[in-house]
Scaffold this active site. Structure first.
Site, PDB file in Angstrom:
ATOM      1  N   LYS A 112       0.835  -1.206   0.000  1.00 58.82           N
ATOM      2  CA  LYS A 112       0.000   0.000   0.000  1.00 58.82           C
ATOM      3  C   LYS A 112       0.875   1.263   0.000  1.00 58.82           C
ATOM      4  CE  LYS A 112      -3.909  -2.283   2.306  1.00 58.82           C
ATOM      5  NZ  LYS A 112      -4.852  -2.209   3.459  1.00 58.82           N
TER       6      LYS A 112
ATOM      7  N   PHE B 250     -15.417   3.463   7.428  1.00 59.49           N
ATOM      8  CA  PHE B 250     -14.020   3.704   7.043  1.00 59.49           C
ATOM      9  C   PHE B 250     -13.808   3.692   5.532  1.00 59.49           C
ATOM     10  CE2 PHE B 250     -14.500  -0.848   8.016  1.00 59.49           C
ATOM     11  CZ  PHE B 250     -14.011  -1.446   6.854  1.00 59.49           C
TER      12      PHE B 250
ATOM     13  N   ARG C 245      -1.859 -14.611   3.828  1.00 63.56           N
ATOM     14  CA  ARG C 245      -2.589 -13.985   4.945  1.00 63.56           C
ATOM     15  C   ARG C 245      -1.873 -14.205   6.288  1.00 63.56           C
ATOM     16  NH1 ARG C 245      -7.062 -10.451   4.127  1.00 63.56           N
ATOM     17  NH2 ARG C 245      -8.063 -11.319   5.962  1.00 63.56           N
TER      18      ARG C 245
ATOM     19  N   ASN D 194      -1.894  -0.103   7.283  1.00 59.03           N
ATOM     20  CA  ASN D 194      -1.465  -1.486   7.557  1.00 59.03           C
ATOM     21  C   ASN D 194      -0.652  -2.118   6.437  1.00 59.03           C
ATOM     22  OD1 ASN D 194      -3.499  -2.086   5.781  1.00 59.03           O
ATOM     23  ND2 ASN D 194      -4.783  -3.190   7.243  1.00 59.03           N
TER      24      ASN D 194
ATOM     25  N   GLU E 201      -9.988  -9.917  -7.646  1.00 59.69           N
ATOM     26  CA  GLU E 201      -9.046  -8.813  -7.467  1.00 59.69           C
ATOM     27  C   GLU E 201      -7.905  -8.878  -8.480  1.00 59.69           C
ATOM     28  OE1 GLU E 201      -9.893  -8.607  -2.637  1.00 59.69           O
ATOM     29  OE2 GLU E 201      -7.901  -9.179  -3.364  1.00 59.69           O
TER      30      GLU E 201
ATOM     31  N   ARG F 156       2.489  -6.959   9.225  1.00 61.57           N
ATOM     32  CA  ARG F 156       1.796  -5.873   9.926  1.00 61.57           C
ATOM     33  C   ARG F 156       2.240  -5.778  11.385  1.00 61.57           C
ATOM     34  NH1 ARG F 156      -4.178  -7.159   7.329  1.00 61.57           N
ATOM     35  NH2 ARG F 156      -4.006  -5.849   5.457  1.00 61.57           N
TER      36      ARG F 156
ATOM     37  N   TYR G 197     -12.322  -2.358  -3.393  1.00 62.30           N
ATOM     38  CA  TYR G 197     -12.859  -2.369  -2.035  1.00 62.30           C
ATOM     39  C   TYR G 197     -14.389  -2.351  -2.013  1.00 62.30           C
ATOM     40  CZ  TYR G 197      -8.270  -1.783   0.202  1.00 62.30           C
ATOM     41  OH  TYR G 197      -6.991  -1.967   0.674  1.00 62.30           O
TER      42      TYR G 197
ATOM     43  N   THR H 238      -5.848  -7.836  10.419  1.00 62.28           N
ATOM     44  CA  THR H 238      -6.195  -6.562   9.769  1.00 62.28           C
ATOM     45  C   THR H 238      -5.604  -5.377  10.533  1.00 62.28           C
ATOM     46  OG1 THR H 238      -8.231  -7.510   8.896  1.00 62.28           O
ATOM     47  CG2 THR H 238      -8.133  -5.106   9.040  1.00 62.28           C
TER      48      THR H 238
ATOM     49  N   HIS I 228      -1.933  -5.454   1.374  1.00 60.10           N
ATOM     50  CA  HIS I 228      -3.195  -6.145   1.127  1.00 60.10           C
ATOM     51  C   HIS I 228      -2.900  -7.561   0.656  1.00 60.10           C
ATOM     52  CE1 HIS I 228      -7.221  -7.043  -0.451  1.00 60.10           C
ATOM     53  NE2 HIS I 228      -6.595  -7.575  -1.489  1.00 60.10           N
TER      54      HIS I 228
HETATM   55  P1  DAT Z   1      -7.832  -7.019   5.396  1.00 62.66           P
HETATM   56  O1  DAT Z   1      -7.019  -5.939   4.719  1.00 62.66           O
HETATM   57  O2  DAT Z   1      -7.086  -7.602   6.579  1.00 62.66           O
HETATM   58  O3  DAT Z   1      -8.343  -8.071   4.438  1.00 62.66           O
HETATM   59  P2  DAT Z   1     -10.546  -5.990   5.440  1.00 62.66           P
HETATM   60  O4  DAT Z   1     -10.722  -6.589   4.090  1.00 62.66           O
HETATM   61  O5  DAT Z   1     -11.549  -6.331   6.486  1.00 62.66           O
HETATM   62  O6  DAT Z   1      -9.109  -6.315   6.044  1.00 62.66           O
HETATM   63  O7  DAT Z   1     -10.532  -4.409   5.316  1.00 62.66           O
HETATM   64  C1  DAT Z   1      -9.848  -3.785   4.238  1.00 62.66           C
HETATM   65  C2  DAT Z   1      -9.053  -2.635   4.789  1.00 62.66           C
HETATM   66  O8  DAT Z   1      -9.932  -1.651   5.355  1.00 62.66           O
HETATM   67  C3  DAT Z   1      -8.100  -3.000   5.918  1.00 62.66           C
HETATM   68  O9  DAT Z   1      -6.852  -3.441   5.428  1.00 62.66           O
HETATM   69  C4  DAT Z   1      -7.982  -1.717   6.675  1.00 62.66           C
HETATM   70  C5  DAT Z   1      -9.331  -1.070   6.509  1.00 62.66           C
HETATM   71  N1  DAT Z   1     -10.208  -1.350   7.637  1.00 62.66           N
HETATM   72  C6  DAT Z   1     -10.859  -2.512   7.915  1.00 62.66           C
HETATM   73  N2  DAT Z   1     -11.571  -2.414   9.044  1.00 62.66           N
HETATM   74  C7  DAT Z   1     -11.375  -1.142   9.482  1.00 62.66           C
HETATM   75  C8  DAT Z   1     -11.829  -0.418  10.618  1.00 62.66           C
HETATM   76  N3  DAT Z   1     -12.641  -0.962  11.528  1.00 62.66           N
HETATM   77  N4  DAT Z   1     -11.398   0.863  10.749  1.00 62.66           N
HETATM   78  C9  DAT Z   1     -10.574   1.425   9.854  1.00 62.66           C
HETATM   79  N5  DAT Z   1     -10.107   0.796   8.771  1.00 62.66           N
HETATM   80  C10 DAT Z   1     -10.496  -0.467   8.596  1.00 62.66           C
HETATM   81 MG    MG Z   2      -9.717  -7.901   2.894  1.00 62.20          MG
END
Ligand code: DAT
Ligand code: MG
Length: 150
Positions: free
Chosen positions: A9, A57, A85, A112, A126, A102, A49, A91, A115
Site C-alpha cells: 500500500k 471507514f 494472509r 497497515n 481482485e 503488519r 474495495y 487486519t 493487502h
Molecule cells: P484485510 O485488509 O485484513 O483483508 P478488510 O478486508 O476487512 O481487512 O478491510 C480492508 C481494509 O480496510 C483493511 O486493510 C484496513 C481497513 N479497515 C478494515 N476495518 C477497518 C476499521 N474498523 N477501521 C478502519 N479501517 C479499517
Molecule cells: Mg480484505
C-alpha cells in the site's frame, strides 16, 4: 495452481518498505508471477474495495489507497491465499503477532502496509482488476524442489 493478489500500500512505498515486504514473501518461498508499480485510480479503488462500500471507514480507505503509488503483485502456489494472509498478520497491526508484516512494521489499522486477498474467490476477482492474464508470467524456479516436496 492457486493465485493471490498482494498490494504494497502507499504507506509501504512511501516508507521505503517495498523491498522489506517483498523480501519477507520471497524468503517464505512464495513465487511472484506478476508485479508492477502503479497509481490506483478512484474507480479501481472503488471496485477493489467494493465489499466495504457503506462502512464508516470506506472513504478513508479509498483516499488512502489512491494517495500514492502502490506495488501490485500476483503470487502463485498451492494454498497461497492462506500462506500470504498468515505472513501479513491481522487486519489491525496492533493485533498482529510479531513476525508478521503488519505486526513488525505497523501500528495503525488505517496504515497497515499490505493487502492480501482473503479467499480464492476474492483473489480471482481482485487479480482481474489489477492484471491482465498476459501480464502474469509462467515459469518454474530451480529452487522449487528445495521449497516444496513434490
Ligand atoms: P484485510 O485488509 O485484513 O483483508 P478488510 O478486508 O476487512 O481487512 O478491510 C480492508 C481494509 O480496510 C483493511 O486493510 C484496513 C481497513 N479497515 C478494515 N476495518 C477497518 C476499521 N474498523 N477501521 C478502519 N479501517 C479499517
Ligand atoms: Mg480484505
Amino acid at each position: 495452481m492457486d493465485r493471490t493478489l498482494v498490494l504494497v500500500k502507499p504507506d509501504g512505498v512511501q516508507r521505503g518498505l517495498i523491498g522489506e515486504i517483498i523480501s519477507r514473501l520471497e524468503r517464505r518461498g512464495l513465487k511472484i508471477v506478476g508485479m508492477k508499480l502503479m497509481q490506483v485510480s478512484g474507480e479501481l479503488a472503488n471496485r477493489h474495495y467494493g465489499e466495504h462500500e457503506g462502512k464508516p471507514f470506506f472513504a478513508g480507505l479509498v483516499g488512502f489507497i489512491t494517495s500514492g503509488p502502490i506495488v501490485a503483485m500476483a503470487i502463485e502456489g498451492n494454498n497461497v491465499v492462506g500462506l500470504v494472509r498468515t505472513t501479513v498478520g491481522e487486519t489491525n497491526p496492533a493485533d498482529s503477532a510479531p513476525g508478521t508484516i503488519r505486526g513488525d512494521l505497523g501500528v495503525d489499522i488505517g496504515r497497515n502496509l499490505i493487502h492480501g486477498s482473503d479467499s480464492d474467490e476474492s483473489a480471482k476477482r481482485e487479480l482481474s482488476l489489477f492484471f491482465t492474464e498476459g501480464e502474469l508470467v509462467d515459469y518454474s524456479r530451480d529452487t522449487d524442489p528445495w521449497i516444496i516436496e513434490a
